[in-house]
Design a protein around this motif. Structure first.
Motif, PDB file in Angstrom:
ATOM      1  N   PRO A 124       0.937  -1.152   0.085  1.00 17.83           N
ATOM      2  CA  PRO A 124       0.144   0.076   0.019  1.00 17.83           C
ATOM      3  C   PRO A 124       0.910   1.376  -0.046  1.00 17.83           C
ATOM      4  O   PRO A 124       1.793   1.383   0.681  1.00 17.83           O
ATOM      5  N   GLY A 125       0.555   2.135  -0.911  1.00 17.80           N
ATOM      6  CA  GLY A 125       1.177   3.510  -0.883  1.00 17.80           C
ATOM      7  C   GLY A 125       2.535   3.670  -1.525  1.00 17.80           C
ATOM      8  O   GLY A 125       3.132   4.652  -1.762  1.00 17.80           O
ATOM      9  N   ILE A 126       3.069   2.547  -2.028  1.00 17.09           N
ATOM     10  CA  ILE A 126       4.625   2.372  -2.747  1.00 17.09           C
ATOM     11  C   ILE A 126       4.083   2.472  -4.158  1.00 17.09           C
ATOM     12  O   ILE A 126       3.699   1.029  -4.518  1.00 17.09           O
ATOM     13  N   PRO A 127       4.644   3.142  -5.070  1.00 15.09           N
ATOM     14  CA  PRO A 127       4.590   2.841  -6.489  1.00 15.09           C
ATOM     15  C   PRO A 127       5.454   1.795  -7.007  1.00 15.09           C
ATOM     16  O   PRO A 127       6.604   1.604  -6.343  1.00 15.09           O
ATOM     17  N   ARG A 128       5.173   1.206  -7.823  1.00 14.83           N
ATOM     18  CA  ARG A 128       5.971   0.049  -8.320  1.00 14.83           C
ATOM     19  C   ARG A 128       6.331   0.207  -9.838  1.00 14.83           C
ATOM     20  O   ARG A 128       5.530   0.850 -10.722  1.00 14.83           O
ATOM     21  N   VAL A 129       7.535   0.286 -10.123  1.00 16.86           N
ATOM     22  CA  VAL A 129       8.333   0.401 -11.292  1.00 16.86           C
ATOM     23  C   VAL A 129       8.975  -0.952 -11.882  1.00 16.86           C
ATOM     24  O   VAL A 129      10.114  -1.561 -11.346  1.00 16.86           O
ATOM     25  N   SER A 130       8.243  -1.402 -12.985  1.00 18.92           N
ATOM     26  CA  SER A 130       9.018  -2.353 -13.781  1.00 18.92           C
ATOM     27  C   SER A 130       9.867  -2.205 -14.558  1.00 18.92           C
ATOM     28  O   SER A 130       9.718  -1.218 -15.661  1.00 18.92           O
ATOM     29  N   ILE A 131      11.068  -3.026 -14.557  1.00 17.65           N
ATOM     30  CA  ILE A 131      11.921  -2.729 -15.470  1.00 17.65           C
ATOM     31  C   ILE A 131      11.930  -4.004 -16.593  1.00 17.65           C
ATOM     32  O   ILE A 131      12.353  -5.454 -16.006  1.00 17.65           O
ATOM     33  N   VAL A 132      11.540  -3.779 -17.822  1.00 17.35           N
ATOM     34  CA  VAL A 132      11.359  -4.817 -18.739  1.00 17.35           C
ATOM     35  C   VAL A 132      12.172  -4.781 -20.115  1.00 17.35           C
ATOM     36  O   VAL A 132      12.702  -3.434 -20.478  1.00 17.35           O
ATOM     37  N   GLY A 133      12.494  -5.505 -20.677  1.00 20.48           N
ATOM     38  CA  GLY A 133      13.084  -5.487 -22.048  1.00 20.48           C
ATOM     39  C   GLY A 133      13.517  -6.727 -22.412  1.00 20.48           C
ATOM     40  O   GLY A 133      13.214  -7.899 -21.742  1.00 20.48           O
ATOM     41  N   ARG A 134      14.040  -7.103 -23.605  1.00 19.12           N
ATOM     42  CA  ARG A 134      14.610  -8.402 -24.237  1.00 19.12           C
ATOM     43  C   ARG A 134      16.023  -8.658 -23.307  1.00 19.12           C
ATOM     44  O   ARG A 134      16.354  -8.099 -22.493  1.00 19.12           O
ATOM     45  N   PRO A 135      16.217 -10.025 -23.465  1.00 20.64           N
ATOM     46  CA  PRO A 135      17.261 -10.671 -22.867  1.00 20.64           C
ATOM     47  C   PRO A 135      18.617  -9.911 -23.066  1.00 20.64           C
ATOM     48  O   PRO A 135      18.915  -9.519 -24.018  1.00 20.64           O
ATOM     49  N   ASN A 136      19.254  -9.882 -21.871  1.00 10.88           N
ATOM     50  CA  ASN A 136      20.605  -9.144 -22.133  1.00 10.88           C
ATOM     51  C   ASN A 136      20.758  -7.563 -22.660  1.00 10.88           C
ATOM     52  O   ASN A 136      21.717  -7.499 -23.424  1.00 10.88           O
ATOM     53  N   GLU A 297       2.528  10.220 -10.520  1.00 11.18           N
ATOM     54  CA  GLU A 297       1.565  11.243  -9.981  1.00 11.18           C
ATOM     55  C   GLU A 297       0.499  11.612 -11.102  1.00 11.18           C
ATOM     56  O   GLU A 297      -0.651  11.491 -10.754  1.00 11.18           O
ATOM     57  N   GLN A 298       0.829  11.605 -12.467  1.00 10.41           N
ATOM     58  CA  GLN A 298      -0.143  11.768 -13.358  1.00 10.41           C
ATOM     59  C   GLN A 298      -1.019  10.646 -13.568  1.00 10.41           C
ATOM     60  O   GLN A 298      -2.192  10.469 -13.664  1.00 10.41           O
ATOM     61  N   TYR A 299      -0.380   9.385 -13.185  1.00  8.57           N
ATOM     62  CA  TYR A 299      -1.137   8.275 -13.669  1.00  8.57           C
ATOM     63  C   TYR A 299      -2.280   8.082 -12.360  1.00  8.57           C
ATOM     64  O   TYR A 299      -3.289   7.525 -12.787  1.00  8.57           O
ATOM     65  N   HIS A 300      -1.881   8.576 -11.332  1.00  7.30           N
ATOM     66  CA  HIS A 300      -3.009   8.203 -10.194  1.00  7.30           C
ATOM     67  C   HIS A 300      -4.014   9.582  -9.837  1.00  7.30           C
ATOM     68  O   HIS A 300      -4.759   9.660  -9.090  1.00  7.30           O
ATOM     69  N   ARG A 301      -3.653  10.638 -10.869  1.00  4.75           N
ATOM     70  CA  ARG A 301      -4.368  11.811 -10.905  1.00  4.75           C
ATOM     71  C   ARG A 301      -5.808  11.894 -11.243  1.00  4.75           C
ATOM     72  O   ARG A 301      -6.286  11.091 -12.011  1.00  4.75           O
ATOM     73  N   ARG A 302      -6.599  12.534 -10.258  1.00  8.52           N
ATOM     74  CA  ARG A 302      -8.177  12.748 -10.573  1.00  8.52           C
ATOM     75  C   ARG A 302      -8.487  14.053 -10.878  1.00  8.52           C
ATOM     76  O   ARG A 302      -7.944  15.139 -10.335  1.00  8.52           O
ATOM     77  N   VAL A 303      -9.405  14.265 -11.791  1.00  5.50           N
ATOM     78  CA  VAL A 303      -9.688  15.542 -12.281  1.00  5.50           C
ATOM     79  C   VAL A 303     -11.239  16.002 -11.993  1.00  5.50           C
ATOM     80  O   VAL A 303     -12.073  15.023 -12.236  1.00  5.50           O
ATOM     81  N   ALA A 334     -12.245   6.913 -13.811  1.00  7.87           N
ATOM     82  CA  ALA A 334     -11.255   6.068 -12.881  1.00  7.87           C
ATOM     83  C   ALA A 334     -10.033   6.829 -13.179  1.00  7.87           C
ATOM     84  O   ALA A 334      -9.861   7.339 -14.075  1.00  7.87           O
ATOM     85  N   SER A 335      -9.174   6.192 -12.388  1.00  8.76           N
ATOM     86  CA  SER A 335      -7.714   6.604 -12.566  1.00  8.76           C
ATOM     87  C   SER A 335      -6.938   5.250 -12.819  1.00  8.76           C
ATOM     88  O   SER A 335      -7.544   4.065 -12.695  1.00  8.76           O
ATOM     89  N   ASP A 336      -5.540   5.225 -12.989  1.00  7.16           N
ATOM     90  CA  ASP A 336      -4.592   4.157 -13.016  1.00  7.16           C
ATOM     91  C   ASP A 336      -4.985   3.199 -14.413  1.00  7.16           C
ATOM     92  O   ASP A 336      -5.235   1.879 -14.011  1.00  7.16           O
ATOM     93  N   PRO A 337      -4.822   3.779 -15.383  1.00  4.24           N
ATOM     94  CA  PRO A 337      -4.658   5.093 -16.066  1.00  4.24           C
ATOM     95  C   PRO A 337      -5.895   5.950 -15.932  1.00  4.24           C
ATOM     96  O   PRO A 337      -7.019   5.597 -15.723  1.00  4.24           O
ATOM     97  N   PRO A 338      -6.047   7.281 -16.105  1.00  6.43           N
ATOM     98  CA  PRO A 338      -7.100   8.329 -16.242  1.00  6.43           C
ATOM     99  C   PRO A 338      -8.139   7.705 -17.354  1.00  6.43           C
ATOM    100  O   PRO A 338      -7.530   7.598 -18.328  1.00  6.43           O
ATOM    101  N   THR A 339      -9.174   7.717 -17.014  1.00  3.96           N
ATOM    102  CA  THR A 339     -10.316   7.135 -17.705  1.00  3.96           C
ATOM    103  C   THR A 339     -11.459   8.152 -17.701  1.00  3.96           C
ATOM    104  O   THR A 339     -11.801   8.267 -16.701  1.00  3.96           O
TER     105      THR A 339
END
Length: 380
Positions: A124-136, A297-303, A334-339
């Motif tokens: 809870p409350g901690i943003p997750r950042v995934s690191i993705v890409g091809r091998p190596n 911040e923008q990902y969770h933003r509500r307008v 909705a948010s996450d992403p803004p909808t």
């Protein structure tokens, strides 16, 4: 830990670090082959570690095979627990023993409740950042650079990272969780069961993330697999930051060519930030933190609804929809992403919907964060 090759040495250091931090060590042995020399060497090292060890004799699929466990008493680590990981046989007995041996800490019950409500792999409350890409391409090197320690094994053999590894890092903007994932290949090349499940877990990590770092090997350019990965991240609704790794190895002409390729081959990610860096030396990595914080911040933003309708009204005034089409009312559902949900009097053409999406993005400065538009037609 016994080791042989350079890769073995790096894996051994990871094991030593994990044992040092552990309250209880599960030493898994293969009951079908008996005690091996490596088992003896590892047991000898564990006896000097000062940690409590539970020997788990795996592949005991029937009652008849339970007697095989007694051979492992020679390891000097106590009575082994026979299980079958494949069939789940007696896994509950091992879990009960773990609960008995692992010391309880204050607040354990509360943590368990929170995790259950938040779903798997969420804090809870901690943003997750995934690191993705091809091998190596340098994902694990970047991961280790960001977390400040060697949590992931780094080696030039593709596929070294088999599972998603996560670490919470304290930053000036608060805690942030970085997730190192297995390298993603084309499905036709995922030919091992281990690699297949690593691929599935990597995709799941992307779906659960607040933002994804797409790491690309700048020395190889933008490949078709890089494009497919970018499409997969975009489809998940997660914001993406493109990381061009190994940038220091390119000359001026090669750098100019990569800049052109980004616009031509990754056009569908829009205004996604593109950062050029060297995970190995750390050059340029400092640019990442403010970009991540802004995107999250923008990902969770509500307008507010009134502001949404103001922007939509201004957009319609400047460019009315064809054939009398009109947005009657709009709101962010909705948010996450803004909808955003648009209530319309009749069907609007896709080109006009893209115009309204661009108006919302520019009006509220959403930058590269994905935006979803839902349309509801007024009942006749």
């Amino acid at each position: 830990m016994p080791g042989g090759t350079e890769l073995d040495g790096k894996v051994s250091r990871q094991v030593e670090s994990a044992v040092k931090e552990a309250d209880l060590v599960l030493f898994v042995v293969d009951s079908t082959v008996g005690v091996l020399d490596d088992d003896q060497a590892i047991a000898k090292w564990l006896r000097t570690s000062g940690k409590e060890v539970l020997v788990v004799s795996n592949k005991v699929d029937t009652d008849k095979r339970e007697f095989d466990k007694w051979e492992f008493l020679s390891l000097g680590l106590g009575e082994p627990f026979p299980v079958s990981a494949l069939h789940g046989r007696k896994a509950g007995d091992v879990l009960d023993e773990i609960l008995i041996r692992v010391p309880r800490r204050e607040g354990d019950d509360e943590v368990e409740v929170v995790v259950e409500r938040q779903g798997p792999n969420r804090t809870p409350g901690i943003p997750r950042v995934s690191i993705v890409g091809r091998p190596n391409v340098g994902k694990s090197t970047l991961f280790n650079r960001l977390v400040g320690q060697d949590r992931a094994v780094v080696h030039d053999m593709p596929g070294t990272t088999r599972d998603s590894i996560d670490t919470v890092v304290e930053t000036p903007d608060g805690p942030m969780m970085f997730v190192d994932t297995a390298g993603m290949r084309r499905r036709s090349r995922v030919d091992e069961s281990t690699e297949y499940y690593s691929f599935v877990r990597a995709l799941r990590a992307v779906d659960e993330s607040d933002i994804a770092l797409l790491v690309i090997d700048a020395t190889e350019g933008i490949t078709s697999q890089d494009q497919r990965l970018a499409e997969r991240i975009d489809a998940s609704g997660s914001p993406v930051v493109v990381v061009l790794n190994k940038w220091e190895m390119l000359n001026a002409d090669e750098r100019a060519e990569i800049d052109i390729e980004i616009g031509r081959k990754l056009f569908f990610v829009g205004d996604a930030p593109v950062l050029k860096m060297s995970a190995l030396t750390g050059k340029g990595v400092q640019k990442l933190r403010p970009v991540l914080q802004d995107s999250i911040e923008q990902y969770h933003r509500r307008v507010p609804t009134r502001d949404v309708n103001r922007v939509i009204a201004r957009a319609q005034q400047q460019q009315p929809a064809p054939s009398g089409g009109r947005v009657l009312y709009a709101l962010q559902g909705a948010s996450d992403p803004p909808t955003f949900t648009l209530f319309v009097n009749k069907e609007l053409p896709p080109t006009y919907l893209r115009y309204l999406e661009r108006s919302i993005r520019e009006g509220f400065e959403f930058g590269s964060v994905p935006i979803k538009i839902r349309v509801r037609k007024r009942a006749e």
